[in-house]
Design a protein around this motif. Structure first.
Motif, PDB file in Angstrom:
ATOM      1  N   GLU A   1      -4.710  -8.955   2.309  1.00 54.77           N
ATOM      2  CA  GLU A   1      -3.808 -10.118   2.372  1.00 54.77           C
ATOM      3  C   GLU A   1      -3.191 -10.249   3.777  1.00 54.77           C
ATOM      4  OE1 GLU A   1      -0.679 -10.137  -0.639  1.00 54.77           O
ATOM      5  OE2 GLU A   1       0.463 -11.551   0.575  1.00 54.77           O
ATOM      6  N   ALA A   2      -2.811  -9.119   4.350  1.00 56.96           N
ATOM      7  CA  ALA A   2      -2.210  -9.134   5.693  1.00 56.96           C
ATOM      8  C   ALA A   2      -3.241  -9.594   6.730  1.00 56.96           C
ATOM      9  CB  ALA A   2      -1.678  -7.751   6.043  1.00 56.96           C
ATOM     10  N   LEU A   3      -4.451  -9.070   6.640  1.00 52.22           N
ATOM     11  CA  LEU A   3      -5.481  -9.423   7.619  1.00 52.22           C
ATOM     12  C   LEU A   3      -5.854 -10.903   7.507  1.00 52.22           C
ATOM     13  CD1 LEU A   3      -7.793  -6.258   7.433  1.00 52.22           C
ATOM     14  CD2 LEU A   3      -6.032  -6.769   9.133  1.00 52.22           C
ATOM     15  N   GLU A   4      -5.925 -11.400   6.257  1.00 50.96           N
ATOM     16  CA  GLU A   4      -6.239 -12.822   6.041  1.00 50.96           C
ATOM     17  C   GLU A   4      -5.192 -13.713   6.723  1.00 50.96           C
ATOM     18  OE1 GLU A   4      -5.228 -14.217   2.195  1.00 50.96           O
ATOM     19  OE2 GLU A   4      -6.252 -16.130   2.417  1.00 50.96           O
ATOM     20  N   ALA A   5      -3.942 -13.216   6.763  1.00 52.85           N
ATOM     21  CA  ALA A   5      -2.853 -14.000   7.360  1.00 52.85           C
ATOM     22  C   ALA A   5      -2.830 -13.881   8.880  1.00 52.85           C
ATOM     23  CB  ALA A   5      -1.520 -13.534   6.776  1.00 52.85           C
ATOM     24  N   GLY A   6      -3.725 -13.052   9.451  1.00 55.88           N
ATOM     25  CA  GLY A   6      -3.791 -12.933  10.912  1.00 55.88           C
ATOM     26  C   GLY A   6      -2.975 -11.784  11.477  1.00 55.88           C
ATOM     27  N   ILE A   7      -2.490 -10.900  10.617  1.00 55.84           N
ATOM     28  CA  ILE A   7      -1.739  -9.727  11.100  1.00 55.84           C
ATOM     29  C   ILE A   7      -2.696  -8.832  11.902  1.00 55.84           C
ATOM     30  CG2 ILE A   7      -0.496  -7.631  10.353  1.00 55.84           C
ATOM     31  CD1 ILE A   7       1.049 -10.236   9.783  1.00 55.84           C
ATOM     32  N   GLU A   8      -2.221  -8.390  13.072  1.00 54.82           N
ATOM     33  CA  GLU A   8      -3.124  -7.654  13.982  1.00 54.82           C
ATOM     34  C   GLU A   8      -2.880  -6.154  14.000  1.00 54.82           C
ATOM     35  OE1 GLU A   8      -1.925  -9.870  17.324  1.00 54.82           O
ATOM     36  OE2 GLU A   8      -3.488 -11.391  17.071  1.00 54.82           O
ATOM     37  N   HIS A   9      -1.704  -5.733  13.622  1.00 52.17           N
ATOM     38  CA  HIS A   9      -1.398  -4.298  13.657  1.00 52.17           C
ATOM     39  C   HIS A   9      -0.683  -3.931  12.362  1.00 52.17           C
ATOM     40  CE1 HIS A   9      -0.562  -0.642  16.297  1.00 52.17           C
ATOM     41  NE2 HIS A   9      -0.059  -0.345  15.105  1.00 52.17           N
ATOM     42  N   LEU A  10      -1.184  -2.908  11.704  1.00 54.92           N
ATOM     43  CA  LEU A  10      -0.595  -2.495  10.425  1.00 54.92           C
ATOM     44  C   LEU A  10       0.238  -1.237  10.631  1.00 54.92           C
ATOM     45  CD1 LEU A  10      -3.876  -2.834   8.355  1.00 54.92           C
ATOM     46  CD2 LEU A  10      -1.976  -4.443   8.340  1.00 54.92           C
TER      47      LEU A  10
ATOM     48  N   VAL B   1      -7.177  -0.876  -8.625  1.00 55.75           N
ATOM     49  CA  VAL B   1      -7.207  -1.978  -9.578  1.00 55.75           C
ATOM     50  C   VAL B   1      -8.669  -2.417  -9.591  1.00 55.75           C
ATOM     51  CG1 VAL B   1      -6.562  -4.402  -9.892  1.00 55.75           C
ATOM     52  CG2 VAL B   1      -4.810  -2.683  -9.491  1.00 55.75           C
ATOM     53  N   VAL B   2      -9.304  -2.295 -10.720  1.00 60.80           N
ATOM     54  CA  VAL B   2     -10.762  -2.389 -10.911  1.00 60.80           C
ATOM     55  C   VAL B   2     -11.409  -1.282 -10.074  1.00 60.80           C
ATOM     56  CG1 VAL B   2     -12.820  -3.836 -10.941  1.00 60.80           C
ATOM     57  CG2 VAL B   2     -10.591  -4.844 -11.447  1.00 60.80           C
ATOM     58  N   ASP B   3     -11.861  -1.558  -8.858  1.00 62.75           N
ATOM     59  CA  ASP B   3     -12.490  -0.486  -8.089  1.00 62.75           C
ATOM     60  C   ASP B   3     -12.011  -0.455  -6.640  1.00 62.75           C
ATOM     61  OD1 ASP B   3     -13.614  -2.792  -7.258  1.00 62.75           O
ATOM     62  OD2 ASP B   3     -15.680  -2.267  -7.722  1.00 62.75           O
ATOM     63  N   LYS B   4     -10.821  -1.000  -6.407  1.00 60.33           N
ATOM     64  CA  LYS B   4     -10.312  -1.050  -5.030  1.00 60.33           C
ATOM     65  C   LYS B   4      -8.885  -0.509  -5.031  1.00 60.33           C
ATOM     66  CE  LYS B   4      -9.484  -5.206  -2.820  1.00 60.33           C
ATOM     67  NZ  LYS B   4      -9.869  -6.495  -2.246  1.00 60.33           N
ATOM     68  N   PRO B   5      -8.549   0.396  -4.087  1.00 58.37           N
ATOM     69  CA  PRO B   5      -7.178   0.900  -4.053  1.00 58.37           C
ATOM     70  C   PRO B   5      -6.186  -0.257  -3.874  1.00 58.37           C
ATOM     71  CG  PRO B   5      -8.572   2.172  -2.577  1.00 58.37           C
ATOM     72  CD  PRO B   5      -9.398   1.005  -3.049  1.00 58.37           C
ATOM     73  N   ILE B   6      -5.060  -0.143  -4.539  1.00 61.72           N
ATOM     74  CA  ILE B   6      -4.046  -1.208  -4.484  1.00 61.72           C
ATOM     75  C   ILE B   6      -3.676  -1.519  -3.027  1.00 61.72           C
ATOM     76  CG2 ILE B   6      -1.643  -1.749  -5.062  1.00 61.72           C
ATOM     77  CD1 ILE B   6      -2.088  -0.098  -7.645  1.00 61.72           C
ATOM     78  N   ILE B   7      -3.581  -0.464  -2.230  1.00 57.06           N
ATOM     79  CA  ILE B   7      -3.184  -0.658  -0.827  1.00 57.06           C
ATOM     80  C   ILE B   7      -4.172  -1.581  -0.092  1.00 57.06           C
ATOM     81  CG2 ILE B   7      -4.373   1.381   0.148  1.00 57.06           C
ATOM     82  CD1 ILE B   7      -0.848   0.873   1.099  1.00 57.06           C
ATOM     83  N   GLN B   8      -5.444  -1.524  -0.487  1.00 57.87           N
ATOM     84  CA  GLN B   8      -6.453  -2.362   0.183  1.00 57.87           C
ATOM     85  C   GLN B   8      -6.236  -3.852  -0.111  1.00 57.87           C
ATOM     86  OE1 GLN B   8      -9.099  -1.002   2.270  1.00 57.87           O
ATOM     87  NE2 GLN B   8      -9.129  -3.149   2.890  1.00 57.87           N
ATOM     88  N   TYR B   9      -5.762  -4.167  -1.326  1.00 57.59           N
ATOM     89  CA  TYR B   9      -5.472  -5.582  -1.644  1.00 57.59           C
ATOM     90  C   TYR B   9      -4.431  -6.128  -0.668  1.00 57.59           C
ATOM     91  CZ  TYR B   9      -7.809  -5.219  -6.198  1.00 57.59           C
ATOM     92  OH  TYR B   9      -8.743  -5.064  -7.197  1.00 57.59           O
ATOM     93  N   VAL B  10      -3.437  -5.300  -0.392  1.00 56.98           N
ATOM     94  CA  VAL B  10      -2.320  -5.745   0.448  1.00 56.98           C
ATOM     95  C   VAL B  10      -2.772  -5.834   1.912  1.00 56.98           C
ATOM     96  CG1 VAL B  10       0.063  -5.250   1.066  1.00 56.98           C
ATOM     97  CG2 VAL B  10      -0.754  -4.733  -1.214  1.00 56.98           C
ATOM     98  N   VAL B  11      -3.592  -4.867   2.324  1.00 56.55           N
ATOM     99  CA  VAL B  11      -4.135  -4.910   3.691  1.00 56.55           C
ATOM    100  C   VAL B  11      -4.995  -6.167   3.850  1.00 56.55           C
ATOM    101  CG1 VAL B  11      -5.802  -3.779   5.230  1.00 56.55           C
ATOM    102  CG2 VAL B  11      -4.001  -2.442   4.135  1.00 56.55           C
TER     103      VAL B  11
END
Ligand code: G1P
Length: 264
Positions: A16-25, A4-14
């Motif tokens: 978001e998870a990291l911003e929320a403090g998720i430590e292991h994906l 989406v624009v120039d970033k893989p969709i999966i990166q947007y979600v990652v």
């Protein structure tokens, strides 16, 4: 991996998870999806080429996106039996802990990420949390829909849920937008969950069983969500995110106005 624009969709979600403090994906992928695993590794050849061309900003971006060693796991859903089954495939890696679930075809735009808001609610409420948004009543059959109880913080107690209700039978117009915080007891339920809507093992059906034993809160997300699993949602996501980018906004805006002029 679509961008989406120039970033893989999966990166947007990652992000978001990291911003929320998720430590292991943990990624649940399928056959021929090894490109996702490679994406979260060092891009040796690409970095080399960028170094040769002195592209410092691009190198920094690549390095920032590299997860810390040991913080990413991958597992396969060998057969596409449904979302409930995909979640169950992660049970051994997740273990006996609450976990966040993000469906990566849905990307969100807001000042505060949807998962961050859910974590804040979780700190007060505990239990299970499902992010929901309002939809037009004639769209409810496309989603999981929740029943609405008393207010809690930025949300409400969930009283029931149904996956893809037949037209005219939805308990509300609050649809599940693809973000969840769940307790590990869901895995035991999913192990024997029968097929539901679309002949798939549905997470919503499993959660409905868990609702008999544990609390579920609905977090009312008020930002924008784009369903990149649908052609129109994917196109709109590109436009919406492009309009936020100072470098391309003017030309996208011009082009878009031009196109809109063709509409009657
Ligand atoms: C899944 C969930 C559904 C949810 C939707 C959000 O459905 O089962 O409850 O509303 O994601 O995108 P799917 O999109 O896989 O049909």
């Amino acid at each position: 991996m679509l961008t989406v624009v120039d970033k893989p969709i999966i990166q947007y979600v990652v992000d978001e998870a990291l911003e929320a403090g998720i430590e292991h994906l943990v990624f649940v992928t399928g056959r021929n999806k090894h490109v996702i695993e490679d994406y979260f590794d060092i891009h040796f050849e690409l970095e080399q080429t960028l170094k040769e061309r002195a592209k410092k900003a691009e190198i920094t971006l690549l390095q920032q996106q590299l997860p810390k060693a040991g913080t990413v796991s991958f597992t396969r859903q060998q057969e596409p039996l449904g979302l409930g089954h995909a979640v169950w495939c992660a049970r051994e890696i997740v273990g006996d802990e609450p976990f966040a679930l993000l469906l990566p075809d849905m990307i969100m735009k807001d000042e505060k990420g949807c998962m961050k808001g859910m974590m804040e609610l979780y700190e007060h409420s505990g239990g299970n949390i499902i992010a929901v948004e309002e939809c037009a009543p004639d769209q409810a059959h496309k989603y999981g829909i929740v029943g609405v109880g008393e207010a809690i913080g930025e949300g409400f107690r969930i009283t029931g849920m149904v996956e893809k209700p037949a037209k005219g039978t939805a308990p509300s117009n609050f649809f599940i937008n693809g973000r969840y915080i769940l307790q590990p007891e869901i895995f035991k339920i999913l192990e024997t969950q029968e097929r539901g809507a679309g002949n798939e093992i549905q997470l919503t059906d499993g959660m409905l069983k868990l609702l008999k034993e544990q609390d579920f809160a609905g977090y009312h997300f008020k930002g924008e969500t784009y369903d990149c699993g649908a052609k129109d949602g994917f196109i709109l996501a590109n436009v919406a995110f492009a309009l936020e980018r100072a470098d391309i906004r003017p030309s996208v805006e011009d082009g878009f106005r031009n196109l809109l002029g063709r509409l009657k």
